[in-house]
Design an enzyme around this catalytic site. Structure first.
Site, mmCIF file in Angstrom:
data_model
loop_
_atom_site.group_PDB
_atom_site.id
_atom_site.type_symbol
_atom_site.label_atom_id
_atom_site.label_comp_id
_atom_site.label_asym_id
_atom_site.label_seq_id
_atom_site.Cartn_x
_atom_site.Cartn_y
_atom_site.Cartn_z
ATOM 1 C CG ASN A 7 -1.871 1.121 1.289
ATOM 2 O OD1 ASN A 7 -1.826 2.028 0.450
ATOM 3 N ND2 ASN A 7 -2.743 1.110 2.270
ATOM 4 N NE ARG A 90 -6.236 1.238 0.141
ATOM 5 C CZ ARG A 90 -6.268 2.380 0.802
ATOM 6 N NH1 ARG A 90 -5.151 2.927 1.225
ATOM 7 N NH2 ARG A 90 -7.405 2.974 1.035
ATOM 8 C CG HIS A 179 -13.380 2.546 3.835
ATOM 9 N ND1 HIS A 179 -14.176 3.480 4.466
ATOM 10 C CD2 HIS A 179 -12.114 2.862 4.163
ATOM 11 C CE1 HIS A 179 -13.434 4.323 5.150
ATOM 12 N NE2 HIS A 179 -12.156 3.980 4.975
ATOM 13 N NE ARG A 240 -10.977 11.664 5.512
ATOM 14 C CZ ARG A 240 -10.918 10.384 5.193
ATOM 15 N NH1 ARG A 240 -11.887 9.822 4.509
ATOM 16 N NH2 ARG A 240 -9.867 9.656 5.538
ATOM 17 C CD GLU A 383 -9.305 -1.916 4.390
ATOM 18 O OE1 GLU A 383 -8.905 -1.667 5.550
ATOM 19 O OE2 GLU A 383 -9.563 -1.030 3.574
#
Ligand code: ADP
Length: 398
Positions: A7, A90, A179, A240, A383
């Site tokens: 990643n 990823r 996600h 956020r 993941e």
């Protein structure tokens, strides 16, 4: 078969080496401060993490440092790189064309380039990471797995924004969702835990972490998800905003004269529970402060929970029912009180939690009260395993 999962970020490169025979993580770690100085954090299975400063002017050196450690006599977990069958990367954004895991080819890289405007912070770093890893490991397949892919089943009514249609056709402005590997993993696990085919289930997956998103998964396919064109939409998050009236933005621009970059920074890095509380983006810190009586920390936590509750209600309506609600990621897996309060607010749907079963953190478990019509599940996300599984499938098909 052993698969290396990568990643790559703009100044970091995370990795996990997974033994696919049993899903064991043989080694994992992170190269950080790439382009600044360089540091490797490396953990071999069953050992303490080690931290070493290694010069990493580019991702190339970071990738080299990673593979050197994986084969090193002292810290290694494989005797040579030949033991590693493939690398899975990823990728945050696949746009509308890259909708499933793919072998990296020149065409796929060209398509990834095209998607850069949709993910300007992430995709360039992913491409740099792929190129660096291909140079260090030229003889094995490299595969890309997309965060957006699982959401590509949404119907038009869920993914379009009510802007003039040409903004979709000209600029691909639409809801993508993120996600995806996590929502896919936990919904599949949920079906296994319930002992039913996923095709027969309506599942709401709540990935609640520093970044949070909720998805409605009907018959194994996403029909709606809370994140949007970017990962800013939906729930209020660590820093956020989540959803708000878009007219707030021109209003702030007029008041404070912010440019697009400053506005993005405000919405992505200074808002959410951090912005409300003025204390922290970390939910644990907020709980500590709220317990001490800090009002705005409590308000921030309440806003987050309220939003989780509303999305679940909306998605239950969208699917005309729900069989299971799944909690995952840092907050979802660990916040016992949040799960209890949210599920408590869904009694009208037939959801009920067993407080004793729910008194766990980070454990895969059905925490529903006996006889509850709607099941409540905790499923720790994985993941990297999904990326490794997709990568293995493609490597085996070659
Ligand atoms: P990211 O989006 O960065 O992957 P994570 O899924 O790791 O985030 O979630 C990070 C969040 O999870 C943090 O806000 C943290 O406070 C919260 N968290 C982690 N452990 C716990 C815990 N034991 N109790 C409550 N919250 C927790």
């Amino acid at each position: 078969m052993k698969i290396l999962v990568i990643n790559a970020g703009s100044s970091s490169l995370k990795f996990q080496l997974i033994n696919m025979d049993d899903g064991d993580v043989l080694a994992k770690g992170l190269c950080e401060r790439i382009g600044i100085d360089g540091r490797l954090k490396y953990t071999k299975k069953g050992c303490e993490q080690i931290v070493v400063d290694i010069p990493m002017p580019t991702h190339g050196e970071a990738c080299r440092a990673t593979t050197d450690y994986l084969v090193s006599a002292e810290h290694g977990v494989v005797s040579s790189m030949d033991e590693i069958s493939a690398v899975g990367h990823r990728i945050v954004h696949g746009g509308e064309k890259l909708t499933k895991a793919l072998l990296v080819t020149d065409e796929v890289k060209a398509e990834l380039e095209k998607v850069i405007p949709l993910a300007p912070l992430h995709n360039p770093a992913h491409l740099i990471g792929i190129n660096a890893c291909q140079e260090v490991m030229p003889n094995i397949p490299h595969v890309v797995v997309f965060d957006t892919a699982f959401h590509q089943t949404m119907p038009e009514k869920a993914y379009l924004y009510a802007l003039p249609y040409k903004y979709y056709t000209d600029y691909a402005i639409r809801r993508y969702g993120f996600h995806g590997t996590s929502h896919r993993y936990v919904s599949a696990r949920a079906a296994e835990m319930l002992g039913k085919p996923i095709e027969e289930l309506k599942i709401i997956t709540c990935h609640l972490g520093n970044g949070s998103s909720i998805s409605a998964v009907q018959g194994g396919k996403v029909i709606d998800t809370s994140m949007g064109f970017t990962p800013l939409a939906g729930l209020p998050m660590g820093s956020r905003t989540g959803d708000m009236d878009p007219a707030v933005l021109p209003f702030i621009i007029e008041k404070e004269g912010l440019n697009a970059t400053e506005l993005n920074d405000l919405m992505n890095k200074q808002s959410g529970v951090l912005g409300i509380s003025g204390v922290s983006s970390d939910f644990r810190d907020l709980e500590v402060e709220a317990k001490k009586g800090h009002h705005l920390s409590q308000v921030a936590l309440d806003m987050f929970e309220y939003s989780v509750l509303k999305f679940i209600g909306a998605y239950a309506a969208a699917m005309n029912g729900v069989d299971a609600i799944v909690f995952t990621a840092g907050v979802g897996e660990n916040n016992i009180g949040l799960r209890e309060r949210v599920i408590g607010g869904l009694s009208y749907l037939g959801a009920a939690i067993d407080p004793v079963k729910n008194d766990v953190r980070g454990v895969e478990r059905d925490v529903s009260a006996d006889g509850a019509k709607v099941r409540t599940l905790i499923v720790p996300t994985n993941e990297e395993l999904v990326i490794a599984q997709d990568t293995m499938k493609i490597a085996q098909s070659l």
